[in-house]
Design a protein around this motif. Structure first.
Motif, PDB file in Angstrom:
ATOM      1  N   THR A   1      22.149  -7.183  -8.679  1.00  0.00           N
ATOM      2  CA  THR A   1      21.593  -8.264  -9.491  1.00  0.00           C
ATOM      3  C   THR A   1      20.096  -8.408  -9.272  1.00  0.00           C
ATOM      4  N   VAL A   2      19.670  -8.337  -8.025  1.00  0.00           N
ATOM      5  CA  VAL A   2      18.239  -8.436  -7.719  1.00  0.00           C
ATOM      6  C   VAL A   2      17.478  -7.304  -8.402  1.00  0.00           C
ATOM      7  N   LEU A   3      18.002  -6.091  -8.305  1.00  0.00           N
ATOM      8  CA  LEU A   3      17.356  -4.949  -8.944  1.00  0.00           C
ATOM      9  C   LEU A   3      17.294  -5.128 -10.455  1.00  0.00           C
ATOM     10  N   ALA A   4      18.334  -5.707 -11.042  1.00  0.00           N
ATOM     11  CA  ALA A   4      18.336  -5.947 -12.489  1.00  0.00           C
ATOM     12  C   ALA A   4      17.231  -6.924 -12.875  1.00  0.00           C
ATOM     13  N   HIS A   5      17.020  -7.963 -12.064  1.00  0.00           N
ATOM     14  CA  HIS A   5      15.920  -8.898 -12.335  1.00  0.00           C
ATOM     15  C   HIS A   5      14.579  -8.186 -12.251  1.00  0.00           C
ATOM     16  N   VAL A   6      14.399  -7.385 -11.211  1.00  0.00           N
ATOM     17  CA  VAL A   6      13.126  -6.670 -11.039  1.00  0.00           C
ATOM     18  C   VAL A   6      12.872  -5.734 -12.211  1.00  0.00           C
ATOM     19  N   GLN A   7      13.902  -5.056 -12.667  1.00  0.00           N
ATOM     20  CA  GLN A   7      13.744  -4.175 -13.824  1.00  0.00           C
ATOM     21  C   GLN A   7      13.378  -4.970 -15.074  1.00  0.00           C
ATOM     22  N   THR A   8      13.931  -6.167 -15.207  1.00  0.00           N
ATOM     23  CA  THR A   8      13.586  -7.019 -16.334  1.00  0.00           C
ATOM     24  C   THR A   8      12.132  -7.456 -16.279  1.00  0.00           C
ATOM     25  N   TRP A   9      11.604  -7.642 -15.084  1.00  0.00           N
ATOM     26  CA  TRP A   9      10.201  -8.044 -14.938  1.00  0.00           C
ATOM     27  C   TRP A   9       9.229  -6.967 -15.401  1.00  0.00           C
ATOM     28  N   ARG A  10       9.651  -5.680 -15.388  1.00  0.00           N
ATOM     29  CA  ARG A  10       8.712  -4.570 -15.626  1.00  0.00           C
ATOM     30  C   ARG A  10       7.488  -4.724 -14.726  1.00  0.00           C
TER      31      ARG A  10
ATOM     32  N   VAL B   1     -19.465  -5.707 -11.528  1.00  0.00           N
ATOM     33  CA  VAL B   1     -18.606  -4.533 -11.534  1.00  0.00           C
ATOM     34  C   VAL B   1     -17.983  -4.280 -10.164  1.00  0.00           C
ATOM     35  N   VAL B   2     -18.665  -4.645  -9.088  1.00  0.00           N
ATOM     36  CA  VAL B   2     -18.096  -4.423  -7.761  1.00  0.00           C
ATOM     37  C   VAL B   2     -16.864  -5.288  -7.563  1.00  0.00           C
ATOM     38  N   THR B   3     -16.978  -6.572  -7.879  1.00  0.00           N
ATOM     39  CA  THR B   3     -15.829  -7.469  -7.762  1.00  0.00           C
ATOM     40  C   THR B   3     -14.675  -6.997  -8.636  1.00  0.00           C
ATOM     41  N   ALA B   4     -14.993  -6.608  -9.870  1.00  0.00           N
ATOM     42  CA  ALA B   4     -13.948  -6.167 -10.786  1.00  0.00           C
ATOM     43  C   ALA B   4     -13.258  -4.905 -10.279  1.00  0.00           C
ATOM     44  N   THR B   5     -14.020  -3.999  -9.702  1.00  0.00           N
ATOM     45  CA  THR B   5     -13.436  -2.760  -9.198  1.00  0.00           C
ATOM     46  C   THR B   5     -12.544  -3.015  -7.991  1.00  0.00           C
ATOM     47  N   VAL B   6     -12.977  -3.912  -7.125  1.00  0.00           N
ATOM     48  CA  VAL B   6     -12.163  -4.258  -5.957  1.00  0.00           C
ATOM     49  C   VAL B   6     -10.830  -4.859  -6.392  1.00  0.00           C
ATOM     50  N   VAL B   7     -10.833  -5.663  -7.446  1.00  0.00           N
ATOM     51  CA  VAL B   7      -9.593  -6.237  -7.968  1.00  0.00           C
ATOM     52  C   VAL B   7      -8.773  -5.170  -8.685  1.00  0.00           C
ATOM     53  N   LEU B   8      -9.439  -4.310  -9.445  1.00  0.00           N
ATOM     54  CA  LEU B   8      -8.744  -3.350 -10.292  1.00  0.00           C
ATOM     55  C   LEU B   8      -7.978  -2.296  -9.503  1.00  0.00           C
ATOM     56  N   LEU B   9      -8.579  -1.718  -8.490  1.00  0.00           N
ATOM     57  CA  LEU B   9      -7.986  -0.539  -7.849  1.00  0.00           C
ATOM     58  C   LEU B   9      -6.580  -0.780  -7.311  1.00  0.00           C
ATOM     59  N   PRO B  10      -6.325  -1.860  -6.559  1.00  0.00           N
ATOM     60  CA  PRO B  10      -4.953  -2.040  -6.063  1.00  0.00           C
ATOM     61  C   PRO B  10      -3.939  -2.324  -7.167  1.00  0.00           C
ATOM     62  N   VAL B  11      -4.322  -3.104  -8.185  1.00  0.00           N
ATOM     63  CA  VAL B  11      -3.348  -3.393  -9.249  1.00  0.00           C
ATOM     64  C   VAL B  11      -3.103  -2.161 -10.108  1.00  0.00           C
ATOM     65  N   LEU B  12      -4.122  -1.323 -10.270  1.00  0.00           N
ATOM     66  CA  LEU B  12      -3.937  -0.081 -11.012  1.00  0.00           C
ATOM     67  C   LEU B  12      -3.002   0.857 -10.257  1.00  0.00           C
ATOM     68  N   LEU B  13      -3.200   0.967  -8.956  1.00  0.00           N
ATOM     69  CA  LEU B  13      -2.315   1.806  -8.147  1.00  0.00           C
ATOM     70  C   LEU B  13      -0.884   1.292  -8.206  1.00  0.00           C
ATOM     71  N   PHE B  14      -0.710  -0.033  -8.099  1.00  0.00           N
ATOM     72  CA  PHE B  14       0.624  -0.627  -8.173  1.00  0.00           C
ATOM     73  C   PHE B  14       1.284  -0.320  -9.511  1.00  0.00           C
ATOM     74  N   SER B  15       0.530  -0.436 -10.598  1.00  0.00           N
ATOM     75  CA  SER B  15       1.090  -0.168 -11.922  1.00  0.00           C
ATOM     76  C   SER B  15       1.483   1.290 -12.069  1.00  0.00           C
ATOM     77  N   LEU B  16       0.637   2.196 -11.618  1.00  0.00           N
ATOM     78  CA  LEU B  16       0.932   3.626 -11.749  1.00  0.00           C
ATOM     79  C   LEU B  16       2.173   4.012 -10.945  1.00  0.00           C
ATOM     80  N   VAL B  17       2.266   3.493  -9.713  1.00  0.00           N
ATOM     81  CA  VAL B  17       3.403   3.851  -8.862  1.00  0.00           C
ATOM     82  C   VAL B  17       4.703   3.294  -9.423  1.00  0.00           C
ATOM     83  N   THR B  18       4.690   2.024  -9.837  1.00  0.00           N
ATOM     84  CA  THR B  18       5.930   1.429 -10.351  1.00  0.00           C
ATOM     85  C   THR B  18       6.322   2.026 -11.700  1.00  0.00           C
ATOM     86  N   GLN B  19       5.340   2.412 -12.508  1.00  0.00           N
ATOM     87  CA  GLN B  19       5.691   3.129 -13.739  1.00  0.00           C
ATOM     88  C   GLN B  19       6.396   4.439 -13.424  1.00  0.00           C
TER      89      GLN B  19
END
Length: 333
Positions: A11-20, A292-310
């Motif tokens: 059930t937990v996995l089903a919720h996580v899959q629904t979250w995408r 751009v420095v602040t934006a890049t610091v925010v972007l890199l971890p969320v981009l990595l997270f998105s790529l890995v979970t995809q």
């Protein structure tokens, strides 16, 4: 005991899959970017702006899957609701709870956001219940939700959004209309079987791809035009927009070169690139507001997270598993 643990884990996995999970960083980044663009000094309540947008997005996934459970039973039976791993009632409750939590956050920050929030929720329901099956209006309504996310983020930082944010919101509307349209190219067979009159079902995938590219280019142009009013770093915003445009080219060029029929997995690969690309686009808006420095610091971890979970989850969510091979039997029998 073991059976109960297995059911709970399923059930937990089903919720996580629904979250995408590969998509959830995008609305959070949009809310943060809107708040950063609107604030004159330090961003106020950045966690609220990001959290409210992400919760609203999760609500849309739950409610969208609840409305689409009939279509998914035909085209994507492996998904949580049609597979029986998540009940329809649980999805509905999850959607309502996430929407309520998002509403509490935005109203506590600025009660004037409530009308826009209600419009956004109506858009979520309208997209899944009415417009999705009617072609371009569904794609546009989906893009409008993204525009609302960045505007609501701005209103969490100040009473009213600045006029300079309007080209950004309009650009995001066109951009996500295009991205959603590419998603319908991936789903054309299931939509046709389910009676959904999407653009590629009605007019063919080649015309749908060309329209999506035109909308995408227009969206980038509008966001780029807003750099002239960027609160801090116009050059940084343009630099990240160039990176986003490169990613967009990687997504669209193979589709534009394809013939009248595009393999669903090829369309999925293009959409996966756009899921990553739009994070760069949202970061470009954040760069214009905070550098751009602040934006890049925010972007890199969320981009990595998105790529890995995809990589781990996306294909299994979109396509049924291949049938198991028949051992010891003549497949022609």
């Amino acid at each position: 005991m073991a059976g109960r643990w297995t059911r709970g884990r399923t059930t937990v996995l089903a919720h996580v899959q629904t979250w995408r999970p590969y998509t959830t960083s995008y609305p959070a980044l949009l809310g943060l970017a809107g708040a950063a663009w609107a604030a004159d000094a330090d961003v106020r309540r950045p966690a609220v702006a990001a959290g409210a947008a992400a919760l609203g997005w999760l609500s849309g996934h739950y409610l969208g899957d609840w409305f689409d459970r009939g279509l998914d039973a035909i085209a994507k039976p492996q998904r949580p609701i049609p597979s029986g791993r998540l009940s329809a009632d649980a999805a509905l409750v999850g959607g309502v709870l996430c929407a309520t939590a998002s509403a509490v956050l935005v109203v506590a920050a600025n009660w004037a956001v409530l009308p826009l929030f209600l419009i956004a929720m109506a858009g979520i329901v309208g997209y899944s219940r009415v417009f999705k099956k009617r072609g371009l209006s569904g794609n546009v309504s989906r893009g409008a939700l993204t525009a609302l996310a960045v505007v609501i983020g701005a209103m969490i930082a100040r009473p009213a959004p600045p006029w300079s944010l309007l080209p950004v919101a309009a650009g995001l509307l066109l951009h996500d209309t295009a991205s959603n349209l590419v998603g319908t190219v991936r789903d054309v067979d299931g939509d046709r079987e389910g009676g959904y009159r999407s653009v590629p079902v009605r007019h063919g995938v080649r015309r749908a791809v060309r329209l999506a590219f035109a909308l995408y280019a227009g969206g980038l142009a509008l966001v780029a035009s807003a750099a002239g009013w960027a609160p801090r770093d116009a050059a940084g915003q343009v630099a990240l927009l160039v990176v986003a445009a490169g990613c967009g080219a990687a997504a669209f060029v193979p589709l534009l070169r394809s013939g009248p029929v595009i393999d669903a997995r090829s369309a999925l690969r293009a959409h996966e690139v756009l899921v990553a690309e739009r994070l760069v686009l949202a970061a470009a808006v954040l760069a214009g507001a905070r550098g751009v420095v602040t934006a890049t610091v925010v972007l890199l971890p969320v981009l990595l997270f998105s790529l890995v979970t995809q990589k781990l989850m996306r294909a299994g969510h979109e396509f049924p598993p291949a049938p198991a091979p028949l051992f010891g039997k003549d497949p022609s029998a």
